[in-house]
Design a protein around this motif. Structure first.
Motif, PDB file in Angstrom:
ATOM      1  N   LYS A 199       0.834  -1.199   0.000  1.00  0.00           N
ATOM      2  CA  LYS A 199       0.000   0.000   0.000  1.00  0.00           C
ATOM      3  C   LYS A 199       0.870   1.251   0.000  1.00  0.00           C
ATOM      4  O   LYS A 199       1.855   1.337   0.732  1.00  0.00           O
ATOM      5  CB  LYS A 199      -0.914  -0.002   1.225  1.00  0.00           C
ATOM      6  CG  LYS A 199      -1.840  -1.214   1.310  1.00  0.00           C
ATOM      7  CD  LYS A 199      -2.678  -1.183   2.576  1.00  0.00           C
ATOM      8  CE  LYS A 199      -3.583  -2.399   2.677  1.00  0.00           C
ATOM      9  NZ  LYS A 199      -4.404  -2.379   3.916  1.00  0.00           N
TER      10      LYS A 199
ATOM     11  N   ARG B 135       0.010   9.768   3.536  1.00  0.00           N
ATOM     12  CA  ARG B 135      -1.333   9.574   4.076  1.00  0.00           C
ATOM     13  C   ARG B 135      -1.849  10.862   4.714  1.00  0.00           C
ATOM     14  O   ARG B 135      -1.104  11.816   4.941  1.00  0.00           O
ATOM     15  CB  ARG B 135      -1.332   8.443   5.109  1.00  0.00           C
ATOM     16  CG  ARG B 135      -1.153   7.073   4.510  1.00  0.00           C
ATOM     17  CD  ARG B 135      -1.186   5.973   5.565  1.00  0.00           C
ATOM     18  NE  ARG B 135       0.031   5.935   6.363  1.00  0.00           N
ATOM     19  CZ  ARG B 135       0.304   4.990   7.264  1.00  0.00           C
ATOM     20  NH1 ARG B 135      -0.577   4.013   7.464  1.00  0.00           N
ATOM     21  NH2 ARG B 135       1.433   5.001   7.948  1.00  0.00           N
ATOM     22  N   HIS B 136      -3.142  10.858   5.004  1.00  0.00           N
ATOM     23  CA  HIS B 136      -3.786  11.991   5.683  1.00  0.00           C
ATOM     24  C   HIS B 136      -4.432  11.490   6.963  1.00  0.00           C
ATOM     25  O   HIS B 136      -5.198  10.521   6.930  1.00  0.00           O
ATOM     26  CB  HIS B 136      -4.826  12.632   4.766  1.00  0.00           C
ATOM     27  CG  HIS B 136      -4.247  13.162   3.492  1.00  0.00           C
ATOM     28  ND1 HIS B 136      -3.693  14.415   3.386  1.00  0.00           N
ATOM     29  CD2 HIS B 136      -4.108  12.588   2.266  1.00  0.00           C
ATOM     30  CE1 HIS B 136      -3.262  14.600   2.152  1.00  0.00           C
ATOM     31  NE2 HIS B 136      -3.498  13.492   1.451  1.00  0.00           N
TER      32      HIS B 136
ATOM     33  N   LEU C 103       0.273  10.375  10.686  1.00  0.00           N
ATOM     34  CA  LEU C 103       0.317   8.923  10.611  1.00  0.00           C
ATOM     35  C   LEU C 103       1.693   8.453  10.145  1.00  0.00           C
ATOM     36  O   LEU C 103       2.232   7.457  10.643  1.00  0.00           O
ATOM     37  CB  LEU C 103      -0.756   8.406   9.644  1.00  0.00           C
ATOM     38  CG  LEU C 103      -2.213   8.544  10.066  1.00  0.00           C
ATOM     39  CD1 LEU C 103      -3.126   8.195   8.889  1.00  0.00           C
ATOM     40  CD2 LEU C 103      -2.504   7.649  11.260  1.00  0.00           C
ATOM     41  N   ASP C 104       2.237   9.182   9.186  1.00  0.00           N
ATOM     42  CA  ASP C 104       3.512   8.778   8.597  1.00  0.00           C
ATOM     43  C   ASP C 104       4.702   9.307   9.371  1.00  0.00           C
ATOM     44  O   ASP C 104       5.717   8.616   9.501  1.00  0.00           O
ATOM     45  CB  ASP C 104       3.580   9.242   7.146  1.00  0.00           C
ATOM     46  CG  ASP C 104       2.563   8.536   6.271  1.00  0.00           C
ATOM     47  OD1 ASP C 104       2.329   7.337   6.491  1.00  0.00           O
ATOM     48  OD2 ASP C 104       1.990   9.182   5.390  1.00  0.00           O
TER      49      ASP C 104
ATOM     50  N   GLU D  66      -2.611   0.491  -4.514  1.00  0.00           N
ATOM     51  CA  GLU D  66      -2.407  -0.726  -3.727  1.00  0.00           C
ATOM     52  C   GLU D  66      -2.263  -1.885  -4.692  1.00  0.00           C
ATOM     53  O   GLU D  66      -2.975  -1.969  -5.703  1.00  0.00           O
ATOM     54  CB  GLU D  66      -3.593  -0.950  -2.787  1.00  0.00           C
ATOM     55  CG  GLU D  66      -3.535  -2.238  -1.997  1.00  0.00           C
ATOM     56  CD  GLU D  66      -4.727  -2.400  -1.080  1.00  0.00           C
ATOM     57  OE1 GLU D  66      -5.253  -3.533  -0.996  1.00  0.00           O
ATOM     58  OE2 GLU D  66      -5.150  -1.412  -0.456  1.00  0.00           O
TER      59      GLU D  66
ATOM     60  N   GLY E  93       1.371  12.193  -2.723  1.00  0.00           N
ATOM     61  CA  GLY E  93       0.166  12.127  -1.896  1.00  0.00           C
ATOM     62  C   GLY E  93      -0.150  13.364  -1.091  1.00  0.00           C
ATOM     63  O   GLY E  93      -1.307  13.574  -0.713  1.00  0.00           O
ATOM     64  N   TRP E  94       0.860  14.183  -0.769  1.00  0.00           N
ATOM     65  CA  TRP E  94       0.641  15.389   0.020  1.00  0.00           C
ATOM     66  C   TRP E  94       0.649  16.628  -0.859  1.00  0.00           C
ATOM     67  O   TRP E  94       1.196  16.611  -1.972  1.00  0.00           O
ATOM     68  CB  TRP E  94       1.752  15.550   1.066  1.00  0.00           C
ATOM     69  CG  TRP E  94       1.716  14.596   2.212  1.00  0.00           C
ATOM     70  CD1 TRP E  94       0.614  14.026   2.772  1.00  0.00           C
ATOM     71  CD2 TRP E  94       2.845  14.101   2.949  1.00  0.00           C
ATOM     72  NE1 TRP E  94       0.973  13.217   3.818  1.00  0.00           N
ATOM     73  CE2 TRP E  94       2.339  13.250   3.960  1.00  0.00           C
ATOM     74  CE3 TRP E  94       4.223  14.310   2.883  1.00  0.00           C
ATOM     75  CZ2 TRP E  94       3.175  12.593   4.871  1.00  0.00           C
ATOM     76  CZ3 TRP E  94       5.052  13.665   3.787  1.00  0.00           C
ATOM     77  CH2 TRP E  94       4.526  12.825   4.769  1.00  0.00           C
TER      78      TRP E  94
ATOM     79  N   PHE F 199       2.582   1.194   3.474  1.00  0.00           N
ATOM     80  CA  PHE F 199       1.737   1.675   4.565  1.00  0.00           C
ATOM     81  C   PHE F 199       1.382   0.555   5.533  1.00  0.00           C
ATOM     82  O   PHE F 199       0.939  -0.527   5.135  1.00  0.00           O
ATOM     83  CB  PHE F 199       0.425   2.242   4.023  1.00  0.00           C
ATOM     84  CG  PHE F 199       0.546   3.560   3.309  1.00  0.00           C
ATOM     85  CD1 PHE F 199       1.673   4.337   3.404  1.00  0.00           C
ATOM     86  CD2 PHE F 199      -0.521   4.035   2.554  1.00  0.00           C
ATOM     87  CE1 PHE F 199       1.763   5.549   2.757  1.00  0.00           C
ATOM     88  CE2 PHE F 199      -0.451   5.248   1.897  1.00  0.00           C
ATOM     89  CZ  PHE F 199       0.694   6.009   1.997  1.00  0.00           C
TER      90      PHE F 199
ATOM     91  N   ALA G   7       0.599   5.821  -1.439  1.00  0.00           N
ATOM     92  CA  ALA G   7      -0.341   6.920  -1.656  1.00  0.00           C
ATOM     93  C   ALA G   7      -1.053   6.841  -3.000  1.00  0.00           C
ATOM     94  O   ALA G   7      -2.203   7.274  -3.118  1.00  0.00           O
ATOM     95  CB  ALA G   7       0.381   8.263  -1.518  1.00  0.00           C
TER      96      ALA G   7
ATOM     97  N   LYS H  99       7.252   4.537   2.701  1.00  0.00           N
ATOM     98  CA  LYS H  99       6.142   5.143   1.980  1.00  0.00           C
ATOM     99  C   LYS H  99       5.358   6.072   2.910  1.00  0.00           C
ATOM    100  O   LYS H  99       4.954   5.675   4.003  1.00  0.00           O
ATOM    101  CB  LYS H  99       5.213   4.065   1.420  1.00  0.00           C
ATOM    102  CG  LYS H  99       5.826   3.267   0.280  1.00  0.00           C
ATOM    103  CD  LYS H  99       6.070   4.112  -0.951  1.00  0.00           C
ATOM    104  CE  LYS H  99       6.514   3.267  -2.135  1.00  0.00           C
ATOM    105  NZ  LYS H  99       6.720   4.086  -3.344  1.00  0.00           N
TER     106      LYS H  99
END
Length: 368
Positions: free
Chosen positions: A20, A165-166, A170-171, A25, A195-196, A137, A22, A162
């Protein structure tokens, strides 16, 4: 040495667990085995891993473009006519992994014809590379456990984490847990797969400023031109362009536009011929280079280490060469091994590998 036929064979091998990140998957390696046949009876091989969420290619699309467009362009050429071949393939827009697999299979056929390893044909700098492992992830405990297992079982001490995430916390929590568990001598870097946003990326990098990260890769979308340039100015580690810089022209655009300061080379999308062009451009511009991974199987990893070990600049950092460990099986007669944190180039002519016919029959998706 003339090419007389090209095969594109779909196969599917499950992963041990979903990977997984951003931008998507992956649960199965739904790849395409490419085989190039010459009039002398030589067969060169490579694999194409489709990534529809990154390049728009699918397994069916790769087969279709090879069978209907690319193969007719190369059949009749000698395996030594790589520049002519590249010019013909460039007439077709996109389809990077289809072109790359065809190019690498031709190089494999050339090496087998000349009885020389591809690594020596490309440059012959060394016979091995240090390995970086990609961590997808998961929660902090699981990612730390995976990293510790890779250390214990394979001696790997470089990890690409990796992120994207939002919320970003979390990361950042994961990266902090990895640093605390693995200690200061392990190399960590992050990959956001776009992803950001630029502002989220800058904030996350500030939160991780004390973690001694080696690189930041594709944290925000490349088409956010002003935001990306601003972000690179905020980051105090080399900023790697990956999926935003897949050709020499894109590398030039990203670097001269201020949107990147380092480059990821993935043989799965640029083959050997275009990868050398990208590498030589990076050398001219003084850029750091990392050998990336397209979630390759063992055959794709063989190609990556063959190219990376052939050149000095691509050996300066650990290459992303271990994701085949996440697959439940593979197609090679002799599986790859990572020991003491290194992957060795396979000895022998060409890429030095053979396909297990029984496994191919088991995993292929078309009729034999």
């Amino acid at each position: 040495m003339k090419i007389i036929a090209v095969e594109a064979i779909p196969f599917r091998i499950p992963y041990r667990k979903p990977l997984k990140f951003a931008s998507g998957e992956v649960r199965d390696a739904e790849h395409v085995l490419v085989r190039v046949h010459t009039a002398d009876g030589v067969v060169g091989v490579a694999e194409a891993p489709p990534r529809p969420f990154t390049y728009g290619e699918t397994q069916r699309g790769i087969i279709a473009v090879i069978e209907t467009i690319l193969a007719p362009q190369v059949i009749g050429l000698a395996v030594t006519e790589r520049e002519r071949m590249a010019a013909r393939l460039e007439r077709t827009v996109g389809n990077p992994t289809a072109k790359a697999a065809l190019d690498m299979a031709v190089w494999d056929a050339l090496g087998r014809t000349l009885d020389l390893p591809v690594t020596q044909l490309l440059g012959g700098y060394t016979d091995r590379m240090r390995v970086s492992h990609m961590l997808g992830f998961d929660d902090p405990g699981a990612m730390v456990e995976e990293a510790e297992r890779m250390q214990a079982d394979h001696g790997i001490n470089t990890f690409k984490v990796k992120v994207g995430r939002h919320p970003a916390s979390l990361d950042t929590a994961v990266v902090r847990a990895l640093r605390e568990a693995l200690g200061p001598d392990v190399v960590l870097y992050v990959d956001g797969n776009r992803g950001w946003s630029a502002s989220e990326s800058a904030r996350a990098m500030r939160e991780m400023a004390d973690l001694d990260l080696a690189f930041a890769e594709e944290l925000s979308p490349a088409d956010d031109v002003l935001g990306r340039r601003w972000l690179v100015g905020q980051v105090d580690v080399p900023f790697i362009a990956d999926e935003s810089a897949t050709t020499p022209a894109e590398v030039t655009r990203e670097v001269l536009g201020g949107s990147a300061t380092a480059i990821s080379i993935k043989t799965a999308r640029t083959g050997f011929t275009t990868s050398q062009r990208v590498l030589h451009l990076c050398e001219g511009l003084g850029l750091e280079v990392v050998m990336g991974n397209q979630i390759d199987g063992q055959l794709g990893s063989v190609c990556a280490v063959a190219f990376g070990a052939a050149h000095r600049r691509t050996t300066l950092h650990a290459g992303e060469l271990s994701n085949f460990l996440d697959m439940s099986d593979d197609l090679l007669t002799e599986p790859l091994r990572i020991d003491n944190g290194e992957l060795l180039v396979r000895p022998g002519a060409g890429l030095g590998v053979e396909i297990d016919d029984d496994k191919l029959r088991h995993y292929r998706l078309d009729t034999c």
